[in-house]
Design a protein around this motif. Structure first.
Motif, PDB file in Angstrom:
ATOM      1  N   ALA A 134      60.117  59.430  59.656  1.00 21.89           N
ATOM      2  CA  ALA A 134      59.678  58.443  58.478  1.00 21.89           C
ATOM      3  C   ALA A 134      60.921  57.819  58.493  1.00 21.89           C
ATOM      4  O   ALA A 134      61.164  57.056  58.756  1.00 21.89           O
ATOM      5  CB  ALA A 134      58.730  58.638  57.640  1.00 21.89           C
ATOM      6  N   HIS A 135      61.783  58.565  58.618  1.00 21.73           N
ATOM      7  CA  HIS A 135      62.922  57.574  57.537  1.00 21.73           C
ATOM      8  C   HIS A 135      63.610  57.521  58.956  1.00 21.73           C
ATOM      9  O   HIS A 135      64.440  56.213  58.275  1.00 21.73           O
ATOM     10  CB  HIS A 135      64.051  59.150  57.167  1.00 21.73           C
ATOM     11  N   LEU A 136      64.043  58.435  60.050  1.00 24.52           N
ATOM     12  CA  LEU A 136      64.954  58.041  61.026  1.00 24.52           C
ATOM     13  C   LEU A 136      64.383  55.984  61.944  1.00 24.52           C
ATOM     14  O   LEU A 136      64.763  55.283  62.580  1.00 24.52           O
ATOM     15  CB  LEU A 136      65.153  58.125  62.103  1.00 24.52           C
ATOM     16  N   LEU A 137      62.879  56.139  61.456  1.00 28.12           N
ATOM     17  CA  LEU A 137      62.309  55.206  62.298  1.00 28.12           C
ATOM     18  C   LEU A 137      62.732  53.654  61.354  1.00 28.12           C
ATOM     19  O   LEU A 137      62.772  52.425  62.427  1.00 28.12           O
ATOM     20  CB  LEU A 137      60.606  54.974  62.408  1.00 28.12           C
ATOM     21  N   ALA A 138      62.592  53.864  59.950  1.00 32.95           N
ATOM     22  CA  ALA A 138      62.491  52.973  59.063  1.00 32.95           C
ATOM     23  C   ALA A 138      63.879  52.246  59.198  1.00 32.95           C
ATOM     24  O   ALA A 138      64.671  50.990  59.338  1.00 32.95           O
ATOM     25  CB  ALA A 138      62.765  52.730  57.458  1.00 32.95           C
ATOM     26  N   MET A 139      65.521  53.361  60.209  1.00 35.45           N
ATOM     27  CA  MET A 139      66.436  53.149  60.195  1.00 35.45           C
ATOM     28  C   MET A 139      66.097  52.527  61.558  1.00 35.45           C
ATOM     29  O   MET A 139      67.586  51.033  61.477  1.00 35.45           O
ATOM     30  CB  MET A 139      67.949  54.273  60.566  1.00 35.45           C
ATOM     31  N   ALA A 140      66.059  52.578  62.345  1.00 39.22           N
ATOM     32  CA  ALA A 140      66.120  52.347  63.739  1.00 39.22           C
ATOM     33  C   ALA A 140      65.832  50.564  63.727  1.00 39.22           C
ATOM     34  O   ALA A 140      66.028  50.130  63.949  1.00 39.22           O
ATOM     35  CB  ALA A 140      65.107  52.822  64.314  1.00 39.22           C
ATOM     36  N   ARG A 141      64.252  50.382  63.072  1.00 39.55           N
ATOM     37  CA  ARG A 141      63.862  49.050  62.930  1.00 39.55           C
ATOM     38  C   ARG A 141      64.388  48.192  62.500  1.00 39.55           C
ATOM     39  O   ARG A 141      64.523  46.968  62.628  1.00 39.55           O
ATOM     40  CB  ARG A 141      62.515  49.674  62.039  1.00 39.55           C
TER      41      ARG A 141
END
Length: 336
Positions: free
Chosen positions: A118-125
């Motif tokens: 979730a942490h990396l997905l927020a950064m990606a989005r």
């Protein structure tokens, strides 16, 4: 993979155009960079270039200004004077910055209730990076099996790996790592070393801050050393080691009289000669070839001729001896 955005892609911004003829090569450019906190100057008039295709080690004692410098490069702290540029621009002006610059400054600066994914997905989005990239970097850093675990349960070593995954997420051209091997076991330390060298081998710019001298000696191509906020050295690691007073040529001979004649001839040629024992000399400011040729001309029988290079720790301690803020008397006198 996300395409790497390189310096020179897109029209330049004339407000931040380089003025020196050689600045086009540099991915990170510091000019007169200064940071003051009240009466304290953490970084003082720092000017340097960090070039691509090499691992640049960023060294200095505690309180030297390394972390503050990295924060100014990333726009987290505002300089009191001077500028810190990436591809000729301040970080704040970069579009989709994670595609340009990846950084690990504080491995624990992550919401503990979030999962790694979730942490990396927020950064990606937030940076226009495809979601599939999250799985790729989790695999790359060895965290795929714990991707759905809460970050608050991670060890320091696992958090370091997650921070590195975040730095790699946008497949950036510039990477900054602050103490990336903290908390890692020997296998993890070697992995970080190989990763840094691999990234530099792809033509990226890699800036690594560390206090682990033995690891920097194995990893870095170029060294930047600061002390009390000032630049002390910016040189290839080979030059740093070779320039240390601990680096010397050691010559050994069974003939003490001829060895004494060799010492006199070297001293007359402005080399510094020290007697290690009755049959052994240490020569500074001289190469193996020069000492060997002179010994041959003087018919000195040799039982040993070798170059002993200082370790990075020795060279670093010598260079920063006057810049240590919290040092023991023994360390400051060079006994440690």
């Amino acid at each position: 993979m996300v395409p790497i955005v390189r310096c020179g892609t897109g029209p330049p911004d004339p407000r931040f155009a380089p003025t020196d003829s050689d600045r086009g090569e540099a991915m990170i450019t510091l000019r007169g960079l200064t940071k003051r906190y009240g009466e304290t100057t953490a970084v003082r008039d720092l000017s340097l270039d960090v070039l691509p295709g090499r691992v640049t080690g960023f060294l200095g004692p505690n309180g030297a200004g390394k972390s503050t410098t990295m924060r100014m490069i990333l726009g987290l702290d505002r300089p009191s004077a001077g500028e810190a540029l990436i591809c000729g621009r301040p970080y704040a002006t970069l579009r989709n910055p994670l595609r340009r610059v990846g950084a690990l400054l504080d491995a624990k600066a992550v919401h503990p209730a979030r999962s790694a994914r979730a942490h990396l997905l927020a950064m990606a989005r937030s940076n226009g990076i495809p979601a599939r990239r999250v799985g790729e970097v989790l695999d790359a850093v060895g965290l795929a099996s714990v991707a759905r675990r809460r970050v608050g349960t991670f060890s320091l070593g696992m958090s370091q790996r997650l921070g590195i995954a975040g730095a790699l997420l946008g497949d950036p051209e510039v990477l900054l790592f602050d103490e990336p091997v903290n908390g890692l076991d020997p296998d993890g330390v070697r992995w970080v070393r190989e990763l840094a060298r691999s990234l530099a081998g792809e033509g990226r710019t890699v800036l690594v801050s560390s206090h682990l001298m033995s690891e920097m000696q194995l990893t870095a191509d170029q060294l930047i050393v600061i002390g009390k906020g000032r630049l002390l050295a910016d040189a290839p690691i080979a030059d740093m080691l070779g320039g240390s007073s601990r680096s010397r040529v050691v010559v050994r001979s069974p003939d003490m009289e001829r060895l004494r004649a060799l010492a006199d001839a070297l001293a007359a040629d402005r080399s510094t000669v020290e007697r290690i024992s009755g049959h052994e000399l240490a020569v500074r400011d001289g190469s193996v070839e020069r000492v060997g040729d002179l010994a041959h001309r003087l018919a000195v029988p040799l039982h040993g001729l070798e170059e002993r290079t200082a370790s990075l720790e020795q060279a670093y301690m010598e260079l920063t001896a006057d810049s240590v803020e919290y040092g023991t008397a023994a360390a400051l006198e060079g006994r440690v």
